[in-house]
Design a protein around this motif. Structure first.
Motif, PDB file in Angstrom:
ATOM      1  N   LYS A 104     -10.614   2.341 -23.168  1.00  0.00           N
ATOM      2  CA  LYS A 104      -9.342   2.932 -22.858  1.00  0.00           C
ATOM      3  C   LYS A 104      -9.007   2.907 -21.367  1.00  0.00           C
ATOM      4  O   LYS A 104      -9.979   3.694 -20.884  1.00  0.00           O
ATOM      5  CB  LYS A 104      -9.352   4.295 -23.685  1.00  0.00           C
ATOM      6  N   ILE A 105      -8.201   2.270 -20.978  1.00  0.00           N
ATOM      7  CA  ILE A 105      -7.752   2.671 -19.380  1.00  0.00           C
ATOM      8  C   ILE A 105      -6.265   2.926 -19.237  1.00  0.00           C
ATOM      9  O   ILE A 105      -5.477   2.748 -20.132  1.00  0.00           O
ATOM     10  CB  ILE A 105      -8.167   1.453 -18.493  1.00  0.00           C
ATOM     11  N   ILE A 106      -6.110   3.761 -18.284  1.00  0.00           N
ATOM     12  CA  ILE A 106      -4.783   4.070 -17.856  1.00  0.00           C
ATOM     13  C   ILE A 106      -4.142   3.024 -16.858  1.00  0.00           C
ATOM     14  O   ILE A 106      -4.982   3.295 -15.642  1.00  0.00           O
ATOM     15  CB  ILE A 106      -4.656   5.721 -17.404  1.00  0.00           C
ATOM     16  N   PRO A 107      -3.230   2.393 -16.987  1.00  0.00           N
ATOM     17  CA  PRO A 107      -2.866   1.270 -15.987  1.00  0.00           C
ATOM     18  C   PRO A 107      -2.838   1.774 -14.433  1.00  0.00           C
ATOM     19  O   PRO A 107      -3.125   1.134 -13.571  1.00  0.00           O
ATOM     20  CB  PRO A 107      -1.653   0.653 -16.432  1.00  0.00           C
ATOM     21  N   ILE A 108      -1.898   3.043 -14.396  1.00  0.00           N
ATOM     22  CA  ILE A 108      -1.740   3.321 -12.988  1.00  0.00           C
ATOM     23  C   ILE A 108      -2.900   3.696 -12.169  1.00  0.00           C
ATOM     24  O   ILE A 108      -3.155   3.781 -10.934  1.00  0.00           O
ATOM     25  CB  ILE A 108      -0.615   4.602 -12.961  1.00  0.00           C
ATOM     26  N   ALA A 150       0.935  -1.128   0.063  1.00  0.00           N
ATOM     27  CA  ALA A 150      -0.062   0.044  -0.033  1.00  0.00           C
ATOM     28  C   ALA A 150       0.933   1.301   0.182  1.00  0.00           C
ATOM     29  O   ALA A 150       2.036   0.974   0.369  1.00  0.00           O
ATOM     30  CB  ALA A 150      -0.840   0.011   1.230  1.00  0.00           C
ATOM     31  N   THR A 151       0.388   2.433  -0.412  1.00  0.00           N
ATOM     32  CA  THR A 151       1.023   3.634  -0.297  1.00  0.00           C
ATOM     33  C   THR A 151       0.396   4.747   0.862  1.00  0.00           C
ATOM     34  O   THR A 151      -0.800   4.546   1.040  1.00  0.00           O
ATOM     35  CB  THR A 151       1.062   4.227  -1.742  1.00  0.00           C
ATOM     36  N   ASN A 152       1.293   5.469   1.181  1.00  0.00           N
ATOM     37  CA  ASN A 152       0.779   6.274   2.301  1.00  0.00           C
ATOM     38  C   ASN A 152       0.181   7.591   1.943  1.00  0.00           C
ATOM     39  O   ASN A 152      -0.311   8.439   2.864  1.00  0.00           O
ATOM     40  CB  ASN A 152       2.039   6.726   3.326  1.00  0.00           C
ATOM     41  N   PHE A 153       0.461   8.083   0.625  1.00  0.00           N
ATOM     42  CA  PHE A 153      -0.339   8.943   0.080  1.00  0.00           C
ATOM     43  C   PHE A 153      -0.924   8.549  -1.410  1.00  0.00           C
ATOM     44  O   PHE A 153      -0.514   7.512  -1.654  1.00  0.00           O
ATOM     45  CB  PHE A 153       0.373  10.427   0.115  1.00  0.00           C
ATOM     46  N   ASN A 154      -1.548   9.420  -2.152  1.00  0.00           N
ATOM     47  CA  ASN A 154      -2.073   9.110  -3.224  1.00  0.00           C
ATOM     48  C   ASN A 154      -1.268   8.130  -4.148  1.00  0.00           C
ATOM     49  O   ASN A 154       0.059   8.522  -4.624  1.00  0.00           O
ATOM     50  CB  ASN A 154      -2.393  10.390  -3.992  1.00  0.00           C
ATOM     51  N   PRO A 155      -1.725   6.715  -4.457  1.00  0.00           N
ATOM     52  CA  PRO A 155      -0.754   5.779  -5.155  1.00  0.00           C
ATOM     53  C   PRO A 155      -0.278   6.307  -6.186  1.00  0.00           C
ATOM     54  O   PRO A 155       0.779   5.900  -6.738  1.00  0.00           O
ATOM     55  CB  PRO A 155      -1.793   4.543  -5.170  1.00  0.00           C
ATOM     56  N   PHE A 161      -5.996   2.564 -12.701  1.00  0.00           N
ATOM     57  CA  PHE A 161      -6.506   1.435 -12.547  1.00  0.00           C
ATOM     58  C   PHE A 161      -6.000   0.825 -11.200  1.00  0.00           C
ATOM     59  O   PHE A 161      -6.617   0.423 -10.230  1.00  0.00           O
ATOM     60  CB  PHE A 161      -6.660   0.202 -13.692  1.00  0.00           C
ATOM     61  N   LEU A 162      -4.728   0.614 -11.114  1.00  0.00           N
ATOM     62  CA  LEU A 162      -3.922   0.209 -10.034  1.00  0.00           C
ATOM     63  C   LEU A 162      -4.351   0.858  -8.937  1.00  0.00           C
ATOM     64  O   LEU A 162      -4.774   0.119  -7.833  1.00  0.00           O
ATOM     65  CB  LEU A 162      -2.498   0.127 -10.389  1.00  0.00           C
ATOM     66  N   THR A 163      -4.528   2.163  -8.950  1.00  0.00           N
ATOM     67  CA  THR A 163      -5.019   2.874  -7.704  1.00  0.00           C
ATOM     68  C   THR A 163      -6.198   2.635  -7.204  1.00  0.00           C
ATOM     69  O   THR A 163      -6.550   2.618  -6.188  1.00  0.00           O
ATOM     70  CB  THR A 163      -5.285   4.350  -8.230  1.00  0.00           C
ATOM     71  N   THR A 164      -7.159   2.061  -8.171  1.00  0.00           N
ATOM     72  CA  THR A 164      -8.529   1.695  -7.631  1.00  0.00           C
ATOM     73  C   THR A 164      -8.557   0.140  -6.906  1.00  0.00           C
ATOM     74  O   THR A 164      -9.582  -0.017  -5.878  1.00  0.00           O
ATOM     75  CB  THR A 164      -9.387   1.541  -8.683  1.00  0.00           C
ATOM     76  N   LEU A 165      -7.443  -0.374  -7.048  1.00  0.00           N
ATOM     77  CA  LEU A 165      -7.132  -1.702  -6.390  1.00  0.00           C
ATOM     78  C   LEU A 165      -6.621  -1.388  -5.101  1.00  0.00           C
ATOM     79  O   LEU A 165      -6.553  -2.383  -4.056  1.00  0.00           O
ATOM     80  CB  LEU A 165      -6.404  -2.863  -7.182  1.00  0.00           C
ATOM     81  N   LEU A 166      -5.724  -0.752  -4.904  1.00  0.00           N
ATOM     82  CA  LEU A 166      -4.900  -0.501  -3.750  1.00  0.00           C
ATOM     83  C   LEU A 166      -5.740   0.194  -2.594  1.00  0.00           C
ATOM     84  O   LEU A 166      -6.565   0.888  -2.773  1.00  0.00           O
ATOM     85  CB  LEU A 166      -3.710   0.508  -3.917  1.00  0.00           C
ATOM     86  N   PRO A 167      -5.401  -0.035  -1.254  1.00  0.00           N
ATOM     87  CA  PRO A 167      -6.068   0.397  -0.203  1.00  0.00           C
ATOM     88  C   PRO A 167      -5.851   2.007  -0.120  1.00  0.00           C
ATOM     89  O   PRO A 167      -5.081   2.625  -0.723  1.00  0.00           O
ATOM     90  CB  PRO A 167      -5.264   0.136   1.079  1.00  0.00           C
ATOM     91  N   ASP A 168      -7.093   2.709   0.083  1.00  0.00           N
ATOM     92  CA  ASP A 168      -7.147   4.151   0.096  1.00  0.00           C
ATOM     93  C   ASP A 168      -6.156   4.604   1.191  1.00  0.00           C
ATOM     94  O   ASP A 168      -6.415   4.280   2.254  1.00  0.00           O
ATOM     95  CB  ASP A 168      -8.593   4.546   0.395  1.00  0.00           C
TER      96      ASP A 168
END
Length: 397
Positions: A282-286, A181-186, A288-295
């Motif tokens: 069309k999707i932007i990979p990063i 997880a990232t501690n601020f906006n992924p 999409f990844l942001t939606t999968l990671l914890p907020d």
């Protein structure tokens, strides 16, 4: 007559900044919190009302839309606009402030959504615009950038005759329990960490491969942690504003698991910022990844441990070589108990409030666009001591 503060953005940093502004309501008089997602504003508002008994207003705004921003700013008529939205939105909010004649504060420099690059160029270019409007923009009033710049200014103004080298050391020894997880906006975090490193030495920029340079640094009250050289925006302004500087670098700690996960995601293309076609869309990979990671805003209740962020500064005092470490330590759970957010949000949100306070009370007053290290550091340093980010200075060999 202008009155109150307008805060734009409603993530973890905004939660801290808004809570701390409410704790300083005698200064700010009135608070309006705005975001595209008004439910997030309402959640922060309700917590402040419950915990402090203070009422704030909330509003919906698209921070990418100058016209919408101007309409809101004119309606609220604040004395200061505090931007804790995404760095992508710095320019639109700045332009709205100049149209409305309102001072501006942010925590991170502009980054183009379609290019993994961040620099002050576009914001510095608005200096004349702010001067003509008779208002001030304070850039980078977070921790790094932000407090680290104030630390360097304080050292220049009070401790050294000459500063020769600065190493900014950012250690987050917190544990949230997730595999990754990232501690601020992924999106912002991963773009920053996976980019080439860069540091400034003897008047020129030296580029490195991502995470190529590692040092194992012993952080007070935390211990030895692997720290990797990154490029960070405050290097650009500090290399310009700390006179006589010969080298400045930035290091951040990462565990082996974080690096392994990030490299894997990078290798399979998940950090890409260009659109790809997926099942006809069309999707932007990063993104999409942001939606999968914890907020990141959800990490507060489960994150334990401490942060240690500061500056190793070497130079000359009275003809003798001198080396110090000036730093702050925060406890994740203590930050959460006070504001409902973990220490990474806390260490950015508190200085955001203090920077806004410097402008609101005309302690720092000028016309144009400025970085935080360009002012008298003492009043900001004093506020850090009373607002939850006490600092220490130790002598190093």
């Amino acid at each position: 007559m202008q009155k109150g503060i307008l805060i734009i953005g409603a993530g973890g940093v905004s939660r801290v900044a808004t809570v701390k502004c409410a704790m300083n309501i005698d200064t700010f008089e009135h608070i309006t919190l705005a975001s595209r997602t008004i439910s997030k504003c309402e959640s922060i508002r309700d917590d402040i009302k419950k915990n402090q008994g203070i009422s704030i207003d909330v509003a919906s705004v698209d921070a990418d839309n100058v016209e919408e921003l101007v309409k809101l700013i004119k309606k609220v008529n604040p004395k200061v606009v505090l931007n804790v939205a995404l760095p992508y939105q710095d320019l639109t909010i700045m332009d709205a402030c100049t149209q409305c004649g309102v001072d501006y504060v942010d925590t991170a420099n502009y980054e183009h959504p379609d290019e993994a690059k961040f620099e002050y160029k576009e914001q510095w270019a608005r200096d004349d615009q702010f001067k003509k409007a008779g208002i001030m923009a304070l850039l980078g009033s977070g921790f790094d950038p932000g407090v680290t710049g104030v630390f360097c200014a304080y050292a220049q103004q009070n401790i050294f005759d000459e500063i020769h080298t600065i190493d900014i050391m950012d250690c987050n020894a917190g544990d949230h329990g997730y595999p990754f997880a990232t501690n601020f906006n992924p999106e912002i975090n991963l773009r920053e960490v996976s980019a080439n490193g860069r540091y400034w030495e003897e008047g020129k920029w030296i580029e490195t491969k991502p995470l190529e340079i590692r040092v194992d640094h012993d952080y007070p009250e935390v211990g030895v942690k692997p720290s990797y050289l990154l490029y960070h925006e405050e290097l650009e302004s500090l290399s310009k504003n700390i006179k006589g500087l010969k080298r400045i670098r930035f290091f951040m700690t990462f565990g082996d698991s974080y690096i392994a996960h990030m490299n894997c995601l990078k290798n399979v293309g998940m950090l890409g910022i260009e659109p790809v076609e997926h099942k006809g869309q069309k999707i932007i990979p990063i993104e999409f990844l942001t939606t999968l990671l914890p907020d990141p805003a959800s990490l507060g209740p489960r994150t334990v441990g401490k942060t240690n962020i500061g500056c190793i500064i070497e130079g000359i005092k009275d003809g003798v070589k001198k080396k110090i470490y000036i730093y702050n330590i925060c406890d994740h759970q203590e930050c959460y108990k006070e504001t409902g957010a973990q220490a990474v949000s806390y260490t950015t949100g508190v200085p955001a409030m203090i920077g806004a306070k410097m402008l609101y009370k005309d302690i720092w007053k000028d016309k144009g666009v400025f970085n935080i290290e360009e002012f008298d550091a003492q009043p900001f340093m004093d506020e850090l001591m009373t607002q939850g980010l006490p600092w220490k200075i130790i002598e190093l060999d």
